[in-house]
Design a protein around this motif. Sequence first.
Motif, PDB file in Angstrom:
ATOM      1  N   LEU A  71       0.824  -1.206   0.000  1.00 28.06           N
ATOM      2  CA  LEU A  71       0.000   0.000   0.000  1.00 28.06           C
ATOM      3  C   LEU A  71       0.859   1.258   0.000  1.00 28.06           C
ATOM      4  N   ALA A  72       0.389   2.299  -0.719  1.00 29.34           N
ATOM      5  CA  ALA A  72       1.126   3.568  -0.794  1.00 29.34           C
ATOM      6  C   ALA A  72       2.598   3.276  -1.071  1.00 29.34           C
ATOM      7  N   CYS A  73       2.839   2.565  -2.164  1.00 25.93           N
ATOM      8  CA  CYS A  73       4.156   1.988  -2.437  1.00 25.93           C
ATOM      9  C   CYS A  73       5.236   3.025  -2.711  1.00 25.93           C
ATOM     10  N   GLY A  74       4.856   4.266  -3.054  1.00 29.83           N
ATOM     11  CA  GLY A  74       5.854   5.284  -3.350  1.00 29.83           C
ATOM     12  C   GLY A  74       6.790   4.832  -4.454  1.00 29.83           C
ATOM     13  N   PRO A  75       8.105   5.029  -4.295  1.00 24.95           N
ATOM     14  CA  PRO A  75       9.052   4.627  -5.344  1.00 24.95           C
ATOM     15  C   PRO A  75       9.379   3.137  -5.330  1.00 24.95           C
ATOM     16  N   GLY A  76       8.696   2.361  -4.479  1.00 24.16           N
ATOM     17  CA  GLY A  76       8.808   0.908  -4.545  1.00 24.16           C
ATOM     18  C   GLY A  76       9.786   0.267  -3.585  1.00 24.16           C
ATOM     19  N   ASP A  77      10.285   1.012  -2.598  1.00 25.66           N
ATOM     20  CA  ASP A  77      11.309   0.465  -1.699  1.00 25.66           C
ATOM     21  C   ASP A  77      10.898  -0.860  -1.063  1.00 25.66           C
ATOM     22  N   LEU A  96      -1.624   6.519  -4.785  1.00 26.24           N
ATOM     23  CA  LEU A  96      -2.528   7.528  -5.339  1.00 26.24           C
ATOM     24  C   LEU A  96      -1.832   8.435  -6.342  1.00 26.24           C
ATOM     25  N   ASN A  97      -0.534   8.680  -6.114  1.00 28.57           N
ATOM     26  CA  ASN A  97       0.170   9.717  -6.855  1.00 28.57           C
ATOM     27  C   ASN A  97       0.894   9.132  -8.067  1.00 28.57           C
ATOM     28  N   THR A  98       0.571   9.620  -9.248  1.00 28.12           N
ATOM     29  CA  THR A  98       1.163   9.074 -10.472  1.00 28.12           C
ATOM     30  C   THR A  98       2.647   9.419 -10.603  1.00 28.12           C
ATOM     31  N   ASP A  99       3.078  10.532 -10.010  1.00 21.51           N
ATOM     32  CA  ASP A  99       4.505  10.859 -10.044  1.00 21.51           C
ATOM     33  C   ASP A  99       5.303   9.842  -9.234  1.00 21.51           C
ATOM     34  N   MET A 100       4.748   9.421  -8.091  1.00 16.40           N
ATOM     35  CA  MET A 100       5.390   8.368  -7.310  1.00 16.40           C
ATOM     36  C   MET A 100       5.444   7.066  -8.116  1.00 16.40           C
ATOM     37  N   LEU A 101       4.379   6.756  -8.806  1.00 20.49           N
ATOM     38  CA  LEU A 101       4.355   5.529  -9.596  1.00 20.49           C
ATOM     39  C   LEU A 101       5.349   5.590 -10.754  1.00 20.49           C
ATOM     40  N   ASP A 102       5.551   6.773 -11.319  1.00 21.21           N
ATOM     41  CA  ASP A 102       6.567   6.932 -12.364  1.00 21.21           C
ATOM     42  C   ASP A 102       7.960   6.634 -11.809  1.00 21.21           C
ATOM     43  N   ARG A 103       8.222   7.105 -10.578  1.00 19.60           N
ATOM     44  CA  ARG A 103       9.504   6.819  -9.944  1.00 19.60           C
ATOM     45  C   ARG A 103       9.649   5.320  -9.684  1.00 19.60           C
ATOM     46  N   ALA A 104       8.555   4.699  -9.233  1.00 18.83           N
ATOM     47  CA  ALA A 104       8.590   3.258  -8.977  1.00 18.83           C
ATOM     48  C   ALA A 104       8.877   2.480 -10.262  1.00 18.83           C
ATOM     49  N   ARG A 110      15.327  -0.823 -13.534  1.00 19.36           N
ATOM     50  CA  ARG A 110      16.746  -1.076 -13.254  1.00 19.36           C
ATOM     51  C   ARG A 110      16.960  -2.359 -12.465  1.00 19.36           C
ATOM     52  N   MET A 111      15.882  -3.040 -12.125  1.00 20.82           N
ATOM     53  CA  MET A 111      15.968  -4.284 -11.369  1.00 20.82           C
ATOM     54  C   MET A 111      16.210  -5.474 -12.302  1.00 20.82           C
ATOM     55  N   PRO A 112      16.746  -6.588 -11.752  1.00 19.76           N
ATOM     56  CA  PRO A 112      16.904  -7.799 -12.567  1.00 19.76           C
ATOM     57  C   PRO A 112      15.571  -8.251 -13.149  1.00 19.76           C
ATOM     58  N   GLY A 113      15.639  -8.956 -14.262  1.00 23.05           N
ATOM     59  CA  GLY A 113      14.429  -9.361 -14.967  1.00 23.05           C
ATOM     60  C   GLY A 113      13.487 -10.194 -14.134  1.00 23.05           C
ATOM     61  N   ASN A 114      14.011 -11.068 -13.262  1.00 20.94           N
ATOM     62  CA  ASN A 114      13.123 -11.926 -12.474  1.00 20.94           C
ATOM     63  C   ASN A 114      12.324 -11.118 -11.453  1.00 20.94           C
ATOM     64  N   ILE A 115      12.834  -9.961 -11.050  1.00 15.05           N
ATOM     65  CA  ILE A 115      12.072  -9.077 -10.162  1.00 15.05           C
ATOM     66  C   ILE A 115      11.073  -8.256 -10.974  1.00 15.05           C
ATOM     67  N   GLN A 116      11.497  -7.767 -12.123  1.00 15.11           N
ATOM     68  CA  GLN A 116      10.587  -6.998 -12.976  1.00 15.11           C
ATOM     69  C   GLN A 116       9.341  -7.786 -13.334  1.00 15.11           C
ATOM     70  N   GLU A 117       9.497  -9.071 -13.538  1.00 13.76           N
ATOM     71  CA  GLU A 117       8.364  -9.912 -13.944  1.00 13.76           C
ATOM     72  C   GLU A 117       7.362 -10.135 -12.823  1.00 13.76           C
ATOM     73  N   ARG A 118       7.785  -9.925 -11.572  1.00 11.43           N
ATOM     74  CA  ARG A 118       6.932 -10.287 -10.437  1.00 11.43           C
ATOM     75  C   ARG A 118       6.277  -9.104  -9.741  1.00 11.43           C
ATOM     76  N   ILE A 119       6.630  -7.870 -10.149  1.00  7.34           N
ATOM     77  CA  ILE A 119       6.080  -6.679  -9.502  1.00  7.34           C
ATOM     78  C   ILE A 119       5.274  -5.874 -10.507  1.00  7.34           C
ATOM     79  N   HIS A 120       4.104  -5.433 -10.063  1.00 10.00           N
ATOM     80  CA  HIS A 120       3.235  -4.603 -10.895  1.00 10.00           C
ATOM     81  C   HIS A 120       2.812  -3.383 -10.095  1.00 10.00           C
ATOM     82  N   PHE A 121       3.114  -2.191 -10.604  1.00  8.48           N
ATOM     83  CA  PHE A 121       2.718  -0.940  -9.961  1.00  8.48           C
ATOM     84  C   PHE A 121       1.540  -0.326 -10.709  1.00  8.48           C
ATOM     85  N   PHE A 122       0.563   0.191  -9.966  1.00 10.08           N
ATOM     86  CA  PHE A 122      -0.578   0.829 -10.612  1.00 10.08           C
ATOM     87  C   PHE A 122      -1.258   1.799  -9.643  1.00 10.08           C
ATOM     88  N   PRO A 123      -2.026   2.758 -10.174  1.00 14.71           N
ATOM     89  CA  PRO A 123      -2.713   3.714  -9.299  1.00 14.71           C
ATOM     90  C   PRO A 123      -3.847   3.056  -8.539  1.00 14.71           C
TER      91      PRO A 123
END
Length: 253
Positions: A71-77, A96-104, A110-123
């Motif tokens: 929740l409220a993932c921000g830049p995805g930390d 809620l914030n699309t600028d935060m989602l752009d940062r995420a 920049r993450m390895p492919g196996n991480i990119q495939e498993r995470i989905h960010f959305f508003p």
Amino acid sequence: MNEKRRFRQRLKDFDLTLPESKKEYNRMLFTPVAQVYSGITRVLSFGRDAAWKRKLISLLPEIPEPRILDLACGPGDLSFLLALRYPSARIEGIDLNTDMLDRAASNLARMPGNIQERIHFFPGDMNELPFNDGEFDIVSGGYALRNSPDLGRSLAEVHRMLKPGGYAAFLDFSRSSRKHTGRLQLGLLSFWGRLWGRVYHGNPEVYGYIAESLKSFPDQAEFLRLLEGFGFSPVHYLPRMFGMLRITVIRKN
């Protein structure tokens, strides 16, 4: 009137006691914050934010192939830490914030492919989540619940979406149940936040909001009672920064 002054005045026009007003306040407030979020979080926490988040994740149990909502993932930390902790997890991060989602999204690229495939960010709004009952093993939130427009509704949503026996893990600012200690903590947070709001944005209100939002957030004892009232059992409840932050891990009954 310059742009910074107009932005500051617009923030003052919101009524944070009204859920819809607070929701729009947060949506607007975190637009300038998104550009400097990682750096300012380190400054405000005296460089301890990453360690606190690692500690939070370490307190969660081993779960094979968990489904996780951040929740409220921000830049995805937290999402990235969870992906490392659970190599087979599927993770949804909402904000809620699309600028935060752009940062995420930029960080995810920049993450390895196996991480990119498993995470989905959305508003998304933590009070109106588009998921089925019992869909998640873990719900997480870094500085999330304090910003909820309607805390009770957010907790009800967390409980609804967790599987029986599922876990929720939160890191957030906190205040003592002792009246005088709580006032001192609010005063220190207000000073520290307003100082860096002025330094980073020329606007003390941007991080002064941390203390303001904490005034209407339950104190430590009230928060635990509230969690139990919504059907959670405390698992870990650890103070940090002299009790001005709490690491909270709970389990759905």
